[in-house]
Structure formats: C-alpha cells, structure tokens
Design an enzyme around this catalytic site. Structure first.
Site, PDB file in Angstrom:
ATOM      1  N   PRO A  75       0.844  -1.197   0.000  1.00  0.00           N
ATOM      2  CA  PRO A  75       0.000   0.000   0.000  1.00  0.00           C
ATOM      3  C   PRO A  75       0.883   1.252   0.000  1.00  0.00           C
ATOM      4  CG  PRO A  75      -0.688  -1.555   1.709  1.00  0.00           C
ATOM      5  CD  PRO A  75       0.637  -2.036   1.209  1.00  0.00           C
ATOM      6  N   LYS A  76       0.441   2.279  -0.709  1.00  0.00           N
ATOM      7  CA  LYS A  76       1.167   3.547  -0.697  1.00  0.00           C
ATOM      8  C   LYS A  76       0.533   4.449   0.363  1.00  0.00           C
ATOM      9  CE  LYS A  76       3.077   7.209  -3.554  1.00  0.00           C
ATOM     10  NZ  LYS A  76       2.840   8.238  -2.537  1.00  0.00           N
ATOM     11  N   TRP A  77       1.197   4.542   1.489  1.00  0.00           N
ATOM     12  CA  TRP A  77       0.701   5.327   2.613  1.00  0.00           C
ATOM     13  C   TRP A  77       0.892   6.816   2.330  1.00  0.00           C
ATOM     14  CZ3 TRP A  77      -1.829   2.266   5.818  1.00  0.00           C
ATOM     15  CH2 TRP A  77      -1.491   0.910   5.835  1.00  0.00           C
TER      16      TRP A  77
END
Length: 349
Positions: free
Chosen positions: A30-32
């Site tokens: 996931p790209k936080w």
C-alpha cells in the site's frame, strides 16, 4: 552502537507508472499518504528524518517514546508517519491533522501529541545491529524487518506494512484502500537493493479531473507574477468553499496570468485589491505572499488524486481553463470520491 550509514539519509523513491506490473519478481505494498520518515537509533538517541532531510523528531515526541521501548540500537528503518481520524470501524488517514503537527511552539506540539497522536508504518530496513543492509535484496531486508516485530511486541502505534506478490490483490487494494485515505500502490522488485535518493520502485497513484472556480491567486514569492491559483467549489447550499490551489505553473504563465486575471480582481471602495488572507499571526513573516481575491467567474479543469473533506489532498495540476463553463456548475458533488474503507482493516495483517 554506531550507525553504519551517515545521517541524514535520502529515502529511496518511486517512478510513476500507469499500471501495476503483472510480471513475476514484484511485490506490492500500500502507498501510505503521510510523512516519509527515516527512523534511526544510535544508543539512546532516536532520530526521525524527513524526505527533505529535515529533523521531525521534535514534532512527534509520542512517536519517539513509542519507538524507544521497541526499536533496537543500530537500526535504521524506512517508514511513514500518519495520523488517523474517525470512529472505530470508519477510520481513515487524516492528512490535515498530520500537517498541523509541524508547529514552532513547544506547548502546541505537546498538546497536539495528545490530541492527534501520530503512528508509524514501517516498510523497509536499511540497517540492523549496526550493519548496512542497503545492498541486500528486498526479500532479505523484509525478513529482517519482520524479525524486529517478532522479537518484541511493538507499541500499538507502530505497524508493519503489509505486502502481496499477487498483482490482482494489489489491484483490489488500489481500489479499496483509497477509501481509507491511502494514495495508491508501490511495486518493488524482490531482488532489488535499497538505493537512497534513487527512483528504483514503481508507484501507481489515483488521478482524477474536476472543474473548479478560480477564486483568487497568491502573489509569487519573488514579488511579482502568480505564485498559485486558489480554487473553490460550490456546496449544495450555494456557498463557495475553498478547496486548494494550483502551484505548478511555468514562469511565462505566472507573469501572463497577472494581466489576464486583472479584470477579475475584486477591489474595495478605494480601488485597492481585496485580499483573501487571514490576519497575520505572530508566526507570519513579512515576506509571506498575499492572496488577491477574484470574481468567481473563471473555471479551471484540474487533475488531482483525492478530495478529503472539502480540500484537495495535495496540490492539483492545471489541465486547461474552461471559458465555456459556468462557474456555478462547479459543485462539490461532481467530484468523484472513493467509497469509505476502514483504515484498521488496512493495518491488520
């Protein structure tokens, strides 16, 4: 134990691509969407370093405290600082609250550490036990990072980011996790080494377009030209709500826009431009640019990633001006939003 790498460290970066890679050899995370943070421990000293090599340590005392009982000496981690908001079962990342954590007053830092505590999401390790791991492949570094979490239970504010090697699952995450405030997906080669400051990963981010009203402009910091265009959208009561701005403009456009926007400048009884700025605080600088109010007539088509509440989450990009569009048609309700998704479900392993 001395650190094997000199601080500050440039984090490894990602290149924007149009699709999640489907070939073998990739993992996807996931790209936080928070503050990128290089975390290090040298003896009793824990340092939080930003992507721009600025120290974040003083602004997040609660994070330092959480790490102090868990992070081993001689370790350097790559992570994301985030703040969550919402009721249990409907939580999401809160970018606005995170941004407010950077404040010059110690008293306010202390207050915000209690009111809007930050959390850490760890996704890579650059050093462990005083040894440089940047030349090791991702899968070796990941195994060492997981070992940190297996060796000692972390504080509840410290999380291990999940990953998948299945492109279909990553595609589902790309859609679902946006509702929790995430930014997209990052893809990494399993055998890839960690190269500080280099774009060796791939990122896939959400992009949308919308039409917004230009409600003003901020004078460029050099003292002339347009520094940024300020945007608004109408709510269902007919109120014009500020939603963000466009800052990426060419020098040629910055100067040309001043003349083009002049007929729309709102002026007071004395013929002076009306300003949109709030009253200056004791932290304001005399050189801070002023914002000129405009009649809400010009429509701009913009590209953006997310609308959080009533604000574009990041700076938006100008696609084109739309003189054919009626400004009153630029409604908040036109903006595509991601379905809500609970952040706790994203953090769960």
């Amino acid at each position: 134990m001395s650190l094997p790498l000199s601080l500050p460290i440039d984090p490894m970066l990602a290149t924007s691509v149009n699709a999640i890679p489907t070939g073998g050899g990739f993992v996807h995370e996931p790209k936080w969407d928070g503050f990128r943070c290089i975390i290090s421990r040298d003896g009793d000293e824990i340092v939080l370093g930003s992507r721009g090599k600025k120290a974040l340590t003083v602004y997040f005392p609660e994070v330092v405290e959480a790490l102090s009982g868990w992070l081993p000496d001689g370790a350097i981690l790559d992570a994301e600082l985030v703040v969550r908001a919402g009721e249990p079962g409907a939580e999401r990342l809160d970018w606005d609250s995170l941004g407010q954590r950077i404040h010059p007053a110690i008293s306010r830092i202390t207050m915000l550490a209690e009111m809007t505590p930050a959390e850490v999401i760890c996704f890579d390790v650059l050093a462990a036990d005083g040894l440089d791991l940047t030349a090791e492949p991702w899968e070796v570094r990941r195994a060492r990072l997981e070992q940190f979490f297996a060796d000692a239970d972390p504080h509840p504010a410290i999380h291990l980011s999940r990953y998948t090697d299945d492109a279909q699952t990553a595609t589902e995450w790309f859609t679902q996790f946006e509702g929790a405030g995430l930014d997209g997906v990052v893809s990494k080669a399993r055998d890839g080494v960690y190269t500080p400051g280099k774009r060796g990963w791939q990122k896939i981010k959400h992009k949308r377009t919308a039409e917004a009203v230009v409600i003003g402009y901020r004078v460029h910091k050099r003292g002339h030209g347009v520094g940024s265009l300020l945007l608004g959208l109408y709510d269902d009561q007919g109120n014009l709500i500020p939603v963000g701005g466009i800052g990426a403009l060419s020098d040629e456009m910055r100067d040309a826009l001043v003349a083009e926007l002049d007929p729309l400048v709102i002026k007071d009884a004395d013929g002076n431009p009306v300003l949109l700025d709030k009253p200056r605080s004791r932290f304001s600088k005399s050189t801070d640019p002023v914002s000129i109010a405009l009649e809400p007539e010009l429509v701009a088509e913009v590209a953006f990633d997310q609308l959080e509440g009533h604000r574009f989450r990041h700076a938006v990009t100008l696609v084109r001006f739309r003189p054919d569009r009626d400004a009153r048609s630029c409604l908040l309700e036109q903006v595509d939003r991601a379905p809500s998704y609970d952040l706790a479900r994203v953090l769960a392993q």
